[in-house]
Design a protein around this motif. Structure first.
Motif, PDB file in Angstrom:
ATOM      1  N   GLY A   1       0.502  -1.089  -0.098  1.00 16.69           N
ATOM      2  CA  GLY A   1      -0.076  -0.001  -0.550  1.00 16.69           C
ATOM      3  C   GLY A   1       0.664   1.358  -0.144  1.00 16.69           C
ATOM      4  O   GLY A   1       1.833   1.373   0.191  1.00 16.69           O
ATOM      5  N   GLY A   2       0.000   2.425   0.239  1.00 16.08           N
ATOM      6  CA  GLY A   2       0.418   3.661   0.455  1.00 16.08           C
ATOM      7  C   GLY A   2       0.654   4.308  -1.597  1.00 16.08           C
ATOM      8  O   GLY A   2       0.425   4.004  -2.434  1.00 16.08           O
ATOM      9  N   ALA A   3       1.378   4.774  -1.965  1.00 16.99           N
ATOM     10  CA  ALA A   3       2.420   5.283  -3.320  1.00 16.99           C
ATOM     11  C   ALA A   3       2.325   4.365  -4.291  1.00 16.99           C
ATOM     12  O   ALA A   3       3.299   3.771  -3.637  1.00 16.99           O
ATOM     13  CB  ALA A   3       3.148   6.791  -3.341  1.00 16.99           C
ATOM     14  N   MET A   4       1.508   3.909  -5.076  1.00 14.85           N
ATOM     15  CA  MET A   4       1.924   3.020  -6.046  1.00 14.85           C
ATOM     16  C   MET A   4       2.904   3.577  -7.389  1.00 14.85           C
ATOM     17  O   MET A   4       2.656   3.396  -7.977  1.00 14.85           O
ATOM     18  CB  MET A   4       0.640   2.234  -6.601  1.00 14.85           C
ATOM     19  CG  MET A   4      -0.577   1.706  -5.585  1.00 14.85           C
ATOM     20  SD  MET A   4      -1.370   0.384  -6.665  1.00 14.85           S
ATOM     21  CE  MET A   4      -2.387  -0.767  -5.012  1.00 14.85           C
ATOM     22  N   LEU A   5       3.788   3.130  -6.552  1.00 15.51           N
ATOM     23  CA  LEU A   5       5.289   3.886  -7.745  1.00 15.51           C
ATOM     24  C   LEU A   5       6.789   3.617  -7.700  1.00 15.51           C
ATOM     25  O   LEU A   5       7.348   2.809  -6.375  1.00 15.51           O
ATOM     26  CB  LEU A   5       5.573   5.678  -6.816  1.00 15.51           C
ATOM     27  CG  LEU A   5       4.061   6.178  -6.916  1.00 15.51           C
ATOM     28  CD1 LEU A   5       4.947   7.902  -6.607  1.00 15.51           C
ATOM     29  CD2 LEU A   5       4.131   6.855  -8.493  1.00 15.51           C
ATOM     30  N   ALA A   6       7.247   3.573  -8.598  1.00 15.65           N
ATOM     31  CA  ALA A   6       8.274   2.286  -9.147  1.00 15.65           C
ATOM     32  C   ALA A   6       9.443   3.004  -8.100  1.00 15.65           C
ATOM     33  O   ALA A   6       9.906   1.990  -6.933  1.00 15.65           O
ATOM     34  CB  ALA A   6       8.777   2.675 -10.120  1.00 15.65           C
ATOM     35  N   HIS A   7       9.575   3.986  -7.752  1.00 18.69           N
ATOM     36  CA  HIS A   7      10.524   4.818  -7.523  1.00 18.69           C
ATOM     37  C   HIS A   7      10.503   4.702  -5.646  1.00 18.69           C
ATOM     38  O   HIS A   7      11.547   4.188  -4.405  1.00 18.69           O
ATOM     39  CB  HIS A   7      10.648   6.531  -7.457  1.00 18.69           C
ATOM     40  CG  HIS A   7       9.950   7.135  -7.633  1.00 18.69           C
ATOM     41  ND1 HIS A   7       9.105   6.735  -8.528  1.00 18.69           N
ATOM     42  CD2 HIS A   7       9.498   7.725  -7.027  1.00 18.69           C
ATOM     43  CE1 HIS A   7       7.955   8.209  -8.398  1.00 18.69           C
ATOM     44  NE2 HIS A   7       8.102   8.433  -7.482  1.00 18.69           N
ATOM     45  N   LYS A   8       8.504   4.749  -5.084  1.00 20.24           N
ATOM     46  CA  LYS A   8       8.962   4.247  -3.995  1.00 20.24           C
ATOM     47  C   LYS A   8       9.394   3.317  -3.839  1.00 20.24           C
ATOM     48  O   LYS A   8       9.850   2.528  -1.933  1.00 20.24           O
ATOM     49  CB  LYS A   8       7.289   4.783  -3.522  1.00 20.24           C
ATOM     50  CG  LYS A   8       6.662   4.701  -2.035  1.00 20.24           C
ATOM     51  CD  LYS A   8       5.833   2.958  -1.872  1.00 20.24           C
ATOM     52  CE  LYS A   8       5.105   3.035  -1.134  1.00 20.24           C
ATOM     53  NZ  LYS A   8       4.952   1.476  -0.634  1.00 20.24           N
ATOM     54  N   ALA A   9       8.444   1.978  -4.140  1.00 22.06           N
ATOM     55  CA  ALA A   9       9.487   0.559  -4.063  1.00 22.06           C
ATOM     56  C   ALA A   9      10.429   0.783  -4.059  1.00 22.06           C
ATOM     57  O   ALA A   9      11.493  -0.158  -3.109  1.00 22.06           O
ATOM     58  CB  ALA A   9       8.814  -0.188  -5.278  1.00 22.06           C
ATOM     59  N   GLU A  10      10.858   1.139  -5.327  1.00 28.47           N
ATOM     60  CA  GLU A  10      13.190   1.187  -4.932  1.00 28.47           C
ATOM     61  C   GLU A  10      13.330   1.706  -3.550  1.00 28.47           C
ATOM     62  O   GLU A  10      14.280   0.915  -2.981  1.00 28.47           O
ATOM     63  CB  GLU A  10      13.114   1.777  -5.925  1.00 28.47           C
ATOM     64  CG  GLU A  10      12.771   1.298  -6.988  1.00 28.47           C
ATOM     65  CD  GLU A  10      13.817   2.522  -8.299  1.00 28.47           C
ATOM     66  OE1 GLU A  10      15.049   2.552  -7.969  1.00 28.47           O
ATOM     67  OE2 GLU A  10      13.617   2.204  -9.236  1.00 28.47           O
ATOM     68  N   GLU A  11      12.655   2.689  -3.300  1.00 29.72           N
ATOM     69  CA  GLU A  11      13.763   3.421  -1.770  1.00 29.72           C
ATOM     70  C   GLU A  11      13.015   2.245  -0.280  1.00 29.72           C
ATOM     71  O   GLU A  11      14.260   1.881   0.305  1.00 29.72           O
ATOM     72  CB  GLU A  11      12.907   4.042  -1.321  1.00 29.72           C
ATOM     73  CG  GLU A  11      13.327   5.464  -2.417  1.00 29.72           C
ATOM     74  CD  GLU A  11      14.746   5.376  -2.437  1.00 29.72           C
ATOM     75  OE1 GLU A  11      15.444   4.854  -2.090  1.00 29.72           O
ATOM     76  OE2 GLU A  11      14.759   5.692  -3.560  1.00 29.72           O
ATOM     77  N   GLU A  12      11.697   1.075  -0.690  1.00 34.97           N
ATOM     78  CA  GLU A  12      12.028   0.406   0.306  1.00 34.97           C
ATOM     79  C   GLU A  12      12.546  -1.035   0.548  1.00 34.97           C
ATOM     80  O   GLU A  12      12.455  -1.191   1.310  1.00 34.97           O
ATOM     81  CB  GLU A  12      10.142   0.449   0.364  1.00 34.97           C
ATOM     82  CG  GLU A  12       9.460   1.361   0.381  1.00 34.97           C
ATOM     83  CD  GLU A  12       7.313   0.860   0.558  1.00 34.97           C
ATOM     84  OE1 GLU A  12       7.060   1.691   0.881  1.00 34.97           O
ATOM     85  OE2 GLU A  12       7.056   0.251  -0.205  1.00 34.97           O
TER      86      GLU A  12
END
Ligand code: NAD
Length: 462
Positions: free
Chosen positions: A312-323
């Motif tokens: 969940g949260g923003a469904m963004l590629a770069h958010k996933a990368e940071e996580e």
């Protein structure tokens, strides 16, 4: 076959493949399981990358039609070669996905193709056409992403009623296209097909477009997209679609149905946890299907972590990368952190719309006092010179401390410009810090400096 690893990553999208590489750099023996043959996940295969290729090509086509002449470039008869446009997109995708294969080899990551499923704590079964393999690890990271969702009563048939995946490869420009949903996907792909000649109508349930983005910019974006020829119906609740032999009828609550050749359903994405065997490890998704995680992305099962769209949260590629990076760094070093305030969001229309930090609406809701500085691209020399002087930069700063709380840009290259403010937020900069930093002339980035100066009411060119 049985293999033991320090970390197993399920899913090779931007969250999973980046986490796998970082973990390998940190010395772990890593396996990554991906069911598709190409690595890269939704983003590379059927999302960010192919859509950006089509956005660029369709924009060039439109510019050649509408603005080359004004700039003294005469090109004679202009023709659309859709097969070539699609081939260029596919070539871009395959170059980049092959690049990840190379990165996996370089980092000695063991790649498994197939569907991963938990058999029990620490045990993953991989199924593919060649049979089954059993992988074991004390640390498993779920990065299975999301899949397109639809509305009750609307079946995606992949032909007439489609998701973004199929809307990236229509073999012919539809005469008319109804897009359900005015979020990033609806506006980007709606723009692509409008530019290529389709009559596009966007139906949006809310009374605005781009939910979650700054309201003032969303209003300006709506006007601009309307002037480009996209048609909008706001407050339109779509209740169903009937598919006829040669057309579709889109039914909207309280309005006449709209007939069109194809329908793109762009009403969001849902977490992908299908057939993962989560019940075998006692992990229960929440009501919306997301996997609940703690501060360090740990799930309720020991040694099992999750990142990206699936949490969940923003469904963004770069958010996933940071996580992904924060998660594996935490596993290895005991420290890993994501600053969610500094994650930008971009819609790659023309003009682009970009945002980082809080919106005015959020600051009002949180009762945080703030100052606003805005600067229009119409007063920026470079924007005038390149012929894209629409839009503005808006910077929001804390009224007491001047710390930058958010920035919102609609205009040329907004998606690249926003990076400067994301870095400023990461460094807890004040608007004065940005205002006093030298920005080369003539550049679009000067509009950011001027908006920062406008926070203190000392802009020069307005
Ligand atoms: P979204 O959630 O951004 O937008 C969906 C829109 O559909 C909303 O405006 C919603 O109000 C509307 N809607 C819902 N039900 C409706 C109904 N019955 N009738 C009419 N409208 C209805 O979803 P999306 O655009 O499909 O994107 C999915 C996810 O992928 C999002 O999280 C998005 O941020 C991400 N994404 C990002 C980018 C990017 O960063 N450029 C590009 C594509 C996708």
């Amino acid at each position: 076959m049985s293999s033991q690893f320090d970390l197993i990553v399920i899913g090779a999208g931007p969250g999973g493949y980046v986490a796998a590489i970082r973990a390998a750099q940190l010395g772990m023996n890593v396996a990554c399981i991906e069911k598709e043959k190409p690595l890269g996940g939704t983003c590379l295969r059927v999302g960010c990358i192919p859509s950006k290729a089509l956005l660029e090509s369709s924009d060039l086509y439109e510019q050649a039609k509408k603005s080359f002449g004004k700039r003294g470039v005469q090109i004679g008869k202009l023709e659309l070669d859709l097969p070539q446009m699609l081939a260029q997109k596919d070539e871009t995708v395959s170059t980049l996905t092959r690049g990840i294969d190379g990165l996996f080899k370089k980092n000695k990551i063991s790649r498994f193709q197939g569907h991963a499923k938990f058999l029990g704590p620490g045990q993953i079964q991989v199924n593919n056409a060649d049979g089954e393999s059993l992988l074991t690890s004390r640390q498993i990271l779920i990065a299975t992403g999301s899949v397109p969702t639809t509305l009750p009563g609307i079946e995606l048939d992949g032909e007439r009623v489609v998701s973004s995946t199929e809307a990236l490869c229509f073999q012919k420009v539809p005469e008319s296209l109804v897009v359900i949903g005015a979020g990033a996907i609806g506006l980007e792909l709606g723009s692509v097909w409008r530019r290529l000649g389709s009559q596009v109508t966007v139906l949006e349930y809310l009374d605005r477009i781009l939910p979650g983005m700054d309201g003032e910019l969303a209003k300006q974006a709506l006007k601009t997209f309307q002037s480009q020829g996209l048609q909008f119906q706001l407050r339109a609740k779509v209740t169903g679609v009937s598919v006829n032999r040669k057309s579709c009828d889109v039914h909207v609550d309280g309005m006449d149905s709209i007939r069109c050749e194809r329908v793109l359903v762009a009403v969001g994405r849902k977490p992908n946890t299908q057939d993962l065997g989560l019940e075998k490890i006692g992990v229960t998704p929440d009501k919306r299907g997301f996997i609940p995680v703690g501060k360090h992305y740990q799930t309720s099962a020991e040694g099992v972590y999750a990142i990206g769209d699936v949490i969940g949260g923003a469904m963004l590629a770069h958010k996933a990368e940071e996580e992904g990076i924060a998660c594996v760094e935490y596993l290895s070093t005991g420290y890993g952190h994501v600053n969610y305030q500094a994650i930008p969001a971009i819609v790659y229309t023309n003009p682009e719309v970009a945002s980082v930090g809080s919106t005015e609406e959020q600051l009002k809701e949180q009762k945080i006092e703030y100052k606003v500085g805005t600067f229009p691209f119409a007063a920026n020399g470079r924007a005038r010179a390149i012929g894209h002087a629409e839009g503005l930069v808006k910077i929001l700063a804390d009224a007491r401390t001047d710390r930058i709380l958010g920035a919102h840009i609609i205009g040329p290259h907004a998606g690249d410009l926003i990076a400067e403010v994301a870095v400023a937020i990461e460094f807890s900069a004040s608007s004065e810090d940005l205002a006093r930093a030298s920005h080369a002339h003539p550049t679009l980035a000067e509009a950011i400096k001027e908006a920062a100066m406008a926070v203190a009411k000392r802009t020069i060119h307005m």
